[in-house]
Write an enzyme that holds these catalytic residues in place. Sequence first.
Site, PDB file in Angstrom:
ATOM      1  N   GLY A 127      19.273 -56.057  85.439  1.00  0.00           N
ATOM      2  CA  GLY A 127      18.566 -55.362  86.502  1.00  0.00           C
ATOM      3  C   GLY A 127      17.708 -54.251  85.949  1.00  0.00           C
ATOM      4  N   SER A 129      13.554 -54.612  85.660  1.00  0.00           N
ATOM      5  CA  SER A 129      12.236 -54.590  86.292  1.00  0.00           C
ATOM      6  C   SER A 129      12.328 -54.391  87.803  1.00  0.00           C
ATOM      7  CB  SER A 129      11.475 -55.885  85.999  1.00  0.00           C
ATOM      8  OG  SER A 129      11.201 -56.011  84.620  1.00  0.00           O
ATOM      9  N   GLU A 248      17.548 -57.084  72.423  1.00  0.00           N
ATOM     10  CA  GLU A 248      16.821 -58.148  73.117  1.00  0.00           C
ATOM     11  C   GLU A 248      15.767 -58.753  72.211  1.00  0.00           C
ATOM     12  OE1 GLU A 248      14.248 -58.874  77.241  1.00  0.00           O
ATOM     13  OE2 GLU A 248      14.747 -56.850  76.620  1.00  0.00           O
ATOM     14  N   ASN A 388       3.204 -58.524  74.881  1.00  0.00           N
ATOM     15  CA  ASN A 388       2.521 -58.564  73.587  1.00  0.00           C
ATOM     16  C   ASN A 388       1.484 -57.454  73.454  1.00  0.00           C
ATOM     17  OD1 ASN A 388       4.094 -60.764  73.077  1.00  0.00           O
ATOM     18  ND2 ASN A 388       2.420 -62.170  72.622  1.00  0.00           N
TER      19      ASN A 388
END
Length: 402
Positions: A127, A129, A248, A388
């Site tokens: 949880g 974004s 991550e 990116n």
Amino acid sequence: MDLTFTPEEQAFREEVRSFVRTKLPESIRHKVTNSLHLTRDDHVLWQRTLHERGWGGPGWAREFGGPGWNAVEQYIFEEECAAGGAPRLIPFGIKMVAPVIMAFGSPEQQQRFLPKLSSAEEWWCQGYSEPGSGSDLASLKMRAVRGVDTRGDHYVVNGQKTWTTLGQYADWIFCLVRTDPQAKAQRGISFLLIDMKSPGITVRPIITLDGAHEVNEVWFEDVRVPAGNLVGEENKGWTYAKFLLGHERTNIAGIGIAKRELARLKRVAAAERKNGRPLLADPLFSAKVAQVEVDLTALEMTNLRVLSAEKDKRAPGPAASILKIKGTEIQQAITELLLQAVGPYALPYIPEALAAGYAAAPVGPQYAASLAAHYCNMRKLSIYGGSNEIQKNIISQQLLGL
């Protein structure tokens, strides 16, 4: 810097390869290698198989029930699992919240949550974004107000999270919440563990471009969370979030997956014909495949340099951003070439054909059915884990000094 694997590491590779070959069900391998939909049960079965072997948490220390592998062994494990057609481990529990609980959680939290994470008894989702807080995560608005009543110390949570991957399956969600709205953005955030069965939580599906229900929006309306589910200190959640994002991005380059998909591209291109010859023999198409393979080889060398640095206890620095950018670009390029290889046969969208066991007459070759959906789904790779564009800013600032 030594980029070669030691005899011990090569022996470990053979051990993992043999395990995947003998323990991974053929039905799951078929789905993975053909980009067919995996069920919750498929993921749980493979996670439990790994857990029984003692490999449920590949990056975990022995004291927490893991195998105690170093960075190189973790890399080899993921590469061999990908090559053998094993599902990608769902990262939200094993690779994200687990390291946070190990580093910052209480002993009670470690004992409560870690064993059930490894054994797949409990499924986790992320949880982070919110509709207005994606790349600028520190702007999140979901509130958690602390209080005490006859039932004890607790938080009341209100707000919304979005793009919650596989939240429809989750038993628990780890959330960043705002506990001090008056503080500077990063300083007023806390890290909460929330039971998805709590009253006031609503999960609503978001159907993605490939027609799949993979992500969700999750609503919290006066959700009561015990204060004991706070990880670490109140208002220090941003520190834990940055720690989690580092995990991550570990192996986010996806070398093993890219190698597997490149092999698949070559098989498809060898089966497709152009002017009576295999498409793979066409100079223009084979040049595109060769360029992807060259890029992948260069990326693998960069990844090995990062692993060598980690092995010597040196931080990877901005090289991790390079891995993320190029790894995602290569995987997207492979999906694009697969589309080009089958041409118009990639256009028909038949949802049933994306599930194993579809027996109707295919439109074109069977391997074409999933390619357009897979291409659309892989557009997300350059966004999650830090887009990116943000990674390029990191490189320009930290590596180039701009």
